[in-house]
Every structure is written in structure tokens, then in C-alpha cells.
Design an enzyme around this catalytic site. Structure first.
Site, PDB file in Angstrom:
ATOM      1  N   VAL A   1      25.391  42.456  63.344  1.00  0.00           N
ATOM      2  CA  VAL A   1      25.660  41.822  64.802  1.00  0.00           C
ATOM      3  C   VAL A   1      26.824  41.713  65.158  1.00  0.00           C
ATOM      4  O   VAL A   1      27.457  41.936  66.066  1.00  0.00           O
ATOM      5  CB  VAL A   1      24.811  40.778  64.564  1.00  0.00           C
ATOM      6  CG1 VAL A   1      24.863  39.695  66.066  1.00  0.00           C
ATOM      7  CG2 VAL A   1      23.194  40.858  64.617  1.00  0.00           C
TER       8      VAL A   1
ATOM      9  N   CYS B   1      14.535  40.965  60.722  1.00  0.00           N
ATOM     10  CA  CYS B   1      14.205  40.416  61.775  1.00  0.00           C
ATOM     11  C   CYS B   1      12.565  40.429  61.810  1.00  0.00           C
ATOM     12  O   CYS B   1      11.897  39.100  61.850  1.00  0.00           O
ATOM     13  CB  CYS B   1      14.431  41.318  63.103  1.00  0.00           C
ATOM     14  SG  CYS B   1      16.254  41.068  63.387  1.00  0.00           S
TER      15      CYS B   1
END
Length: 424
Positions: A16, A260
Site C-alpha cells: 500500500v 484483506c
């Protein structure tokens, strides 16, 4: 704070933080910070082991610098925290990385600064957990001396189509002024535009349900796979037929891991239980998905027994270790469940994945990856990850690795159905 005055420090340079640092570094004075010295040094040498950015991307981000030294954070005024938010062995949120990053930023925080969180959390975590740490470490007052924002990450590792600049960015701030400047900043690099949420809690909740929704839907098709197998029906043929309806959702059965989908629902259920509500559907979906590794092995073992292949001491090849195809990410990969279940039957396992760093696999899971599989030695071959390399080499290559009576099981449904013994 004016947009022209912004100097950005990004805490955490993983899947990220790094792409974000590269994009922001094209227009703003930007520092990419990570506590791992080795990670910073590889980036300074123009290499990214996550394969999310290229050496050219790093070179073209003209205002981007890297550091692992805390003192280098002091000259910045806009901090973006993008650290992992995993779960512990009890499937409870592990907020230590987030708390540590908040403490780090709090020590260098000054009046007028803004801190934005991108890490996935349950609704309320930013203001209930992180803000008090920032206040304590800085001796500053929230929403008087400094502001906070939230803009959840939507990175899809290995996906070069749906990436930072092409996915709408949700933004939120702790006050209207902060919300505006945060939104303007992200809008300057995200071609798909931004969506300004009404509050940080709304933005946190939006992120957490994105992956929870996918998890529940995949759990449904996984359960359908369990049912249809008992009926002697091929689940994927059923899904192909059902997909001819315009509003049918095209989810497929599989192993649900990663940082996730396999994690985020537990953050939401944790917070729900704190409020006194037991989230039955979400937890039921998690139980189904968490048990799919064991189910795959039970199917393969039964197929082996049908072919009179002796299971104990048999040689099994696992193709793929990552949590998804065409990326090196092994965080929370459910292929490990398959490996562990096979080992409980006394089989001998080889694991082959050309995308994974051998040292990382050994350190993280104690798995010694092989350089390449040998021909004609395996009693069972399980294709767990649909890497492009495996698809290119095809079924004939896979068959060549096994013995005459080899069982080939396709978890990802990428091989011809008439060429395999079973598929999920």
C-alpha cells in the site's frame, strides 16, 4: 494548511505505502519511511521485492526519498500511516503495528499537522485507539492543534489494471478543513476521483464491508461446492450456467486468504461483539472459508484411495504458495492450511512457487520451497494458485510431473475439466 505547503511522510512501504509514495513523490516533497532497514535499502537501490512498482517508477518519482531513521520524519507536516493490521492466533485484531506507527508519528507531530490512516480497521479505531496515542506522545490536542483523516487503501496486489490511480479513493477528515485538504491531496493523484465520506467512522465502515461482502459471497459458493459435490454435480458448470443471468454475481469457490478478505471480517465481528451483537452470517462465512483447505485435502485423499494410491509416505506437489496469482504476497495464505493437512496424513510435500522469495517462505512458515519440480515422481499434484507460469506451461507439463496413477486436483479451475481428477 495550503496544498502547496504540504510535505508528506508515508509510514510503511509495503503493497500500500510504496505505490502511494511513488505517486505522491511526483508532485510533493515525500518521504517513504519504513522501520525495516533492509526494505529501505532495496528501494534506494531501485528494487521493489513486492513487484508493485518498477525501477522506472522509482526513478521517475523525483521528489521521493526513503529513510528508516526516525529523526528524518520531523521536517514533514502531513503523515500517512499505511501499516499492516493483521489478526492474532485467536482471530482477534492485532493493532500493535498501528499503535507503534501512531506512537512514532506522535513524537514528531507539530501544530497544524495532519495524520491520515490508510490501514484497514473497524469503525471507530482511528479516533478511539490512534488519536489518544498521538495526543499522548505529542502533548497536542486533537482537532485543536492537529487533525486526523482516514482514506482506506484499495490496493489489489498483482493487479496492474485496478491500481491506486484508477480506483476511486474514499476520504474523510476529523473536521471540515482537514477533510477538504485530504480530499484535494488525493484527488491530485487519483485519476478515478475521490469520494468524501461524512465522517471517519463512515469511511472505516465502508472499507471493512468491501472485503466482508466478498468473503460472505465466496463462502456461499464454497458451501455450494460442498453441496454439489455430494450430488455429483460440477460446481463450476453450475456457475457457468447461472452466470448467463444478467444480475448473477460471478463468484467462484476457492481458498480465501491474504491480508484483506481473510482478515478484515474479523475486525468487524470483533467490534460488533463489543457492542453486544453476535454477527452470525459473517462468522459462519468465515468458518466455511477457513475450513476449505482441509476440505481440498479430504477430496484429494479420497481420490488417491480410489486409485489405490497409498496415502502415507506418498509424494505430493503443491503448485503455488501465495494468497493469489501473479504476486509474491504470502501473508495469511490458505495454501498453508492445505500443506499442514496433507502433512497430518503422513505425506511428503514439495512446494513450488516461482513468485515467492525462499527465505521469506522459510522464515514465515518454515516451508522450504523447491527450485523446480522433478518429472514423474508425484502421487498427487494440487494446483493451488493460478500463476501465469502454470497456465502457460499447461496441463501436459503438470501431467509430466506425476506418476502413471497421479491425482491432479485443480483448486483454481484453470485446467481442462476432462484432464483433471477433481476441482473445487
Amino acid at each position: 494548511m495550503k496544498i502547496s505547503d504540504i510535505k508528506i511522510a508515508i509510514i510503511g512501504l509495503g503493497y500500500v505505502g510504496l505505490p502511494l509514495a511513488v505517486e505522491l513523490g511526483k508532485s510533493f516533497k515525500t518521504l517513504g519511511f519504513d522501520i525495516k532497514e533492509a526494505r529501505v535499502k532495496e528501494l534506494l537501490n531501485g528494487k521493489d521485492s513486492t513487484r508493485e512498482v518498477t525501477p522506472e517508477d522509482l526513478a521517475n518519482s523525483s521528489n521521493l526519498q526513503f529513510s528508516f531513521q526516525e529523526k528524518d520524519l520531523k521536517e514533514y507536516n502531513f503523515y500517512i500511516i499505511a501499516v499492516p493490521t493483521p489478526i492474532d492466533k485467536h482471530k482477534q485484531p492485532n493493532l500493535r503495528p498501528l499503535q507503534g506507527a501512531s506512537s512514532l508519528v506522535g513524537k514528531v507531530l507539530s501544530e497544524g499537522d495532519i495524520v491520515v490512516y490508510e490501514s484497514t480497521v473497524y469503525p471507530g479505531a482511528t479516533e478511539e485507539i490512534c488519536v489518544p496515542i498521538l495526543e499522548k506522545e505529542s502533548n497536542l490536542t486533537f482537532n485543536t492543534d492537529f487533525s486526523v483523516g482516514y482514506s482506506p487503501e484499495r490496493i489489489n496486489p498483482g493487479d496492474k489494471t485496478h491500481c491506486l490511480t484508477t480506483i476511486t479513493k474514499v476520504t474523510a477528515g476529523s473536521n471540515p478543513e482537514a477533510a477538504d485538504i485530504i480530499d484535494i491531496l488525493y484527488a491530485s493523484i487519483v485519476e478515478a476521483g475521490t469520494y468524501k465520506a461524512s465522517s471517519i467512522k463512515v469511511a472505516e465502515a465502508a472499507k471493512i464491508i468491501e472485503n466482508t461482502q466478498r468473503d460472505v459471497n465466496i463462502a456461499l459458493v464454497n458451501e455450494l461446492s460442498l453441496i454439489f459435490h455430494r450430488m455429483g454435480i460440477d460446481t463450476n458448470e453450475v456457475l457457468d450456467a447461472a452466470s448467463t443471468k444478467w444480475n448473477f454475481l460471478p463468484f467462484r469457490p476457492g481458498l480465501v486468504g491474504g491480508h484483506c478478505i481473510g482478515v478484515d471480517p474479523y475486525y468487524l465481528t470483533h467490534k460488533a461483539q463489543e457492542t453486544g451483537y453476535n454477527p452470525e452470517m459473517i462468522l459462519a462465512g468465515r468458518r466455511i472459508n477457513d475450513n476449505m483447505g482441509a476440505y481440498v485435502v479430504s477430496r484429494v485423499v479420497k481420490l488417491m484411495l480410489k486409485k489405490k494410491v497409498h496415502v502415507q509416505d506418498s509424494k505430493v506437489l503443491i503448485l503455488g504458495l501465495t494468497f493469489k496469482e501473479n504476486c509474491p504476497d504470502i501473508r495469511n495464505t490458505k495454501v498453508v492450511d492445505v500443506i499442514n493437512e496433507f502433512e497430518s496424513y503422513g505425506t511428503k510435500i514439495d512446494v513450488y512457487d516461482p513468485w515467492v522469495d525462499k527465505d521469506e517462505a522459510l522464515q514465515e512458515y518454515g516451508i522450504n520451497l523447491i527450485d523446480s519440480p522433478a518429472s514423474g515422481i508425484y502421487d498427487a499434484i494440487v494446483l493451488c494458485v493460478a500463476h501465469g507460469e502454470f497456465q502457460t506451461k499447461g496441463i501436459e507439463w503438470i501431467k509430466s510431473l506425476g506418476k502413471v496413477q497421479t491425482i491432479i486436483y485443480d483448486v483454481k479451475n484453470i485446467l481442462p475439466s476432462d484432464a483433471v481428477d477433481g476441482r473445487l
